[in-house]
Each structure stands twice: as structure tokens, then as C-alpha cells.
Design an enzyme around this catalytic site. Structure first.
Site, PDB file in Angstrom:
ATOM      1  N   HIS A  98      13.481  47.564  46.044  1.00  0.00           N
ATOM      2  CA  HIS A  98      14.377  46.770  46.893  1.00  0.00           C
ATOM      3  C   HIS A  98      13.739  45.423  47.275  1.00  0.00           C
ATOM      4  CE1 HIS A  98      16.846  50.543  48.277  1.00  0.00           C
ATOM      5  NE2 HIS A  98      17.154  50.134  47.075  1.00  0.00           N
TER       6      HIS A  98
ATOM      7  N   GLY B 278       9.963  60.449  53.115  1.00  0.00           N
ATOM      8  CA  GLY B 278      10.795  59.695  54.049  1.00  0.00           C
ATOM      9  C   GLY B 278      11.981  59.005  53.435  1.00  0.00           C
TER      10      GLY B 278
END
Ligand code: NAD
Length: 271
Positions: A125, A216
Site C-alpha cells: 500500500h 494484525g
């Protein structure tokens, strides 16, 4: 043996045998470094709807029509990232390189895996610290210290009263719409393509690895969430660490990244 000890022992066995491990991390991996996840209660998306602030057109429209809110968004996004330091989970992931080949694929934009010592990190990202032109050409890397100064200057421009000229000046090293000098952080906004070459490298690593360690990540942000599916169907074992199970995994270690990753590394490798 408790369920927790049993899962830890199973995951440790898998990790010990891994020849190529992919650590695939999401926002939860940095939560204990003080960077809140976006999707959780009180997360960024509650205060700043992504369709208004996290698409390229939305952000330009917000900067034009409501510059004060746009400046608050930029501050809310960058302040925790600029202030953060790696946590015990990032350090445990880096320590794994002493034992096997490790490729880190992260959805995070905070640079904390590299700061902890991981050497092969694909940021699918993008990164808050890489500045590119509005056309996407590389301009340079902003060190964390400079990002902290940008954040401090932006604070001063917003509080106690909003000063638009001072806000534009504050963010100028990383964000500007000036003709000929436009720049932005290389972060993948909604509707944009994944960062390259990171995404192609991440897909190749997912196909090739024999173990993927999810840390996570909720598994709902696509296309990144395809990677564990891809690794699984290519035959890799999948271990997940986090407070919620992301579904597709052979072993789920329930707990936080900073707590469970060091425990896993200790159980597998004795350090
Ligand atoms: P996400 O969808 O990956 O969800 C975060 C996951 O982390 C959730 O499953 C949550 O249960 C888990 N989690 C929370 N605390 C944890 C902890 N201490 N240890 C382990 N797991 C924990 O992430 P999101 O917040 O919706 O973000 C979406 C995208 O936004 C990310 O993929 C990323 O690109 C970007 N983002 C980046 C950062 C960063 O750079 N640090 C932070 C937030 C969001």
C-alpha cells in the site's frame, strides 16, 4: 496442555521447518507502536469517511472545499506514524531472518518493519515516507525526523486558529498541488492500483513460500487479502496472530502482535 500452549507449540513446529517465510502484516502489527487501526471503533474512517478523504479525487475536493478538515485529516493520518517506533512484534519478525529466509509483505505505510531491521520488505500500500510527483515519479524519501517537523508545523498552522497558508507551507515537503511542483506521499488511496513492484513481488512470494505468518490483519482489505488464499492454495502453512481470527489459517495465536510474536519466536527458536 492449554489451548494456547498447544497452538503455540503447533505454530512453533511449523515455523522451525519453514524454508521461506512470508510475514504478512496489517494495521494491527503497528497498533502497539501507537498507530491506531483505521477500521476499529474511533478509527480514522469514523472521523474521516474514506470516500471523502481517501480517494485521490475526494482528497483534492476536500482540500479545495474544506481545507481545514483536509488539514486535520492529514494530521490525524501522519501524526501517529511520524511519532512511532517499532514494537516487540516488529523486532521479533526481524529476528526470524537469522534462522530462515524471510520476506515481509506489509499493508502498512509506516516503515516500522525496516526500522526494526527487516531487510526484504514489500509495502503493497506504499509508504508515507516516499514522496512522488502527482504523476507517480519518485522524488525522494523523507526521513522520520523531517516528518515529525512537518507534523509539528501543521499543528501550529491548525491550532489555535486555522491558517491555510501556514498549513500549505507546513506540508510542502510531502504534499503540494503547485503547478509543476506537485507532490504527494506514495500511499495507495482507495480506487488506486497497488504499489509496484511491491505487489508483483508479494504475489510471487505468496506463491513460493512454505509458511505465511499473518500479523494484525483483518483479511477484508482486497486485493491484499488474496495473498493468504494464494499461499494456502500453493501449499503453504498459514499461522495467524491477532485478537480476531482472520478465518483462513492452520493455527490462530490469539493475542496481540507485541505479545505473541516474541512468544512464538522463543517457542520455535529459543530466543
Ligand atoms: P485491517 O483491516 O488490516 O485490520 C486490523 C486488524 O488488526 C484487525 O483484525 C484487528 O483485530 C487487528 N489488531 C488490532 N490490534 C492488534 C494488535 N495489537 N495486534 C495484532 N492485531 C491487532 O486494518 P485497517 O485498520 O482497516 O487498515 C486498512 C488499511 O489501512 C491497511 O491495510 C493499511 O494499508 C492502512 N493502515 C496502515 C496503518 C499503518 O501504516 N500502521 C495503520 C492503519 C491503517
Amino acid at each position: 496442555m492449554s489451548d494456547r500452549a498447544e497452538n503455540l507449540a503447533r505454530a512453533a513446529d511449523i515455523l522451525r521447518g519453514a524454508k521461506h517465510l512470508v510475514v504478512f502484516s496489517g494495521a494491527g502489527a503497528s497498533a502497539e507502536s501507537g498507530i491506531p487501526t483505521f477500521r476499529d471503533v474511533d478509527g480514522l474512517w469514523q472521523r474521516f469517511p474514506p470516500e471523502q478523504f481517501a480517494t485521490p479525487h475526494g482528497l483534492i475536493a476536500a482540500a479545495t472545499r474544506m481545507p481545514h478538515r483536509a488539514a486535520e485529516f492529514v494530521l490525524a493520518l501522519l501524526e501517529p506514524i511520524a511519532a512511532a517506533e517499532p514494537n516487540a512484534g516488529h523486532r521479533a519478525a526481524a529476528a526470524l531472518e537469522r534462522h530462515t529466509r524471510v520476506t515481509v509483505v506489509t499493508q502498512n505505510i509506516d516503515g516500522l518493519h525496516q526500522a526494526a531491521g527487516s531487510t526484504t520488505v514489500w509495502e503493497v500500500h506504499g509508504s508515507a515516507f516516499n514522496v512522488v510527483s502527482l504523476a507517480g515519479d519518485p522524488i525522494g524519501v523523507v526521513p522520520r525526523e523531517q516528518m515529525r517537523r512537518v507534523v509539528a508545523d501543521l499543528h501550529q498552522a491548525i491550532e489555535p486558529e486555522f491558517d491555510q497558508a501556514a498549513a500549505l507551507q507546513a506540508v510542502r515537503p510531502i504534499l503540494s498541488f503547485e503547478p509543476g511542483g506537485g507532490r504527494r506521499p506514495n500511499i495507495v488511496l482507495f480506487t488506486e492500483a497497488m504499489a509496484e513492484p511491491a505487489w508483483s513481488q508479494a504475489c510471487a512470494a505468496a506463491d513460493e513460500c512454505d509458511c505465511m505468518l499473518l500479523v494484525g490483519t483483518s483479511g477484508v482489505v482486497y486485493p491484499a487479502a488474496m495473498l493468504p488464499e494464494q499461499a494456502k492454495s500453493a501449499g503453504a502453512d498459514v499461522i495467524a496472530v491477532g485478537p480476531e481470527s482472520p478465518g483462513l489459517c492452520d493455527v490462530w495465536l490469539r493475542g496481540t502482535s507485541a505479545e505473541m510474536l516474541p512468544a512464538l519466536v522463543k517457542a520455535a527458536l529459543g530466543e
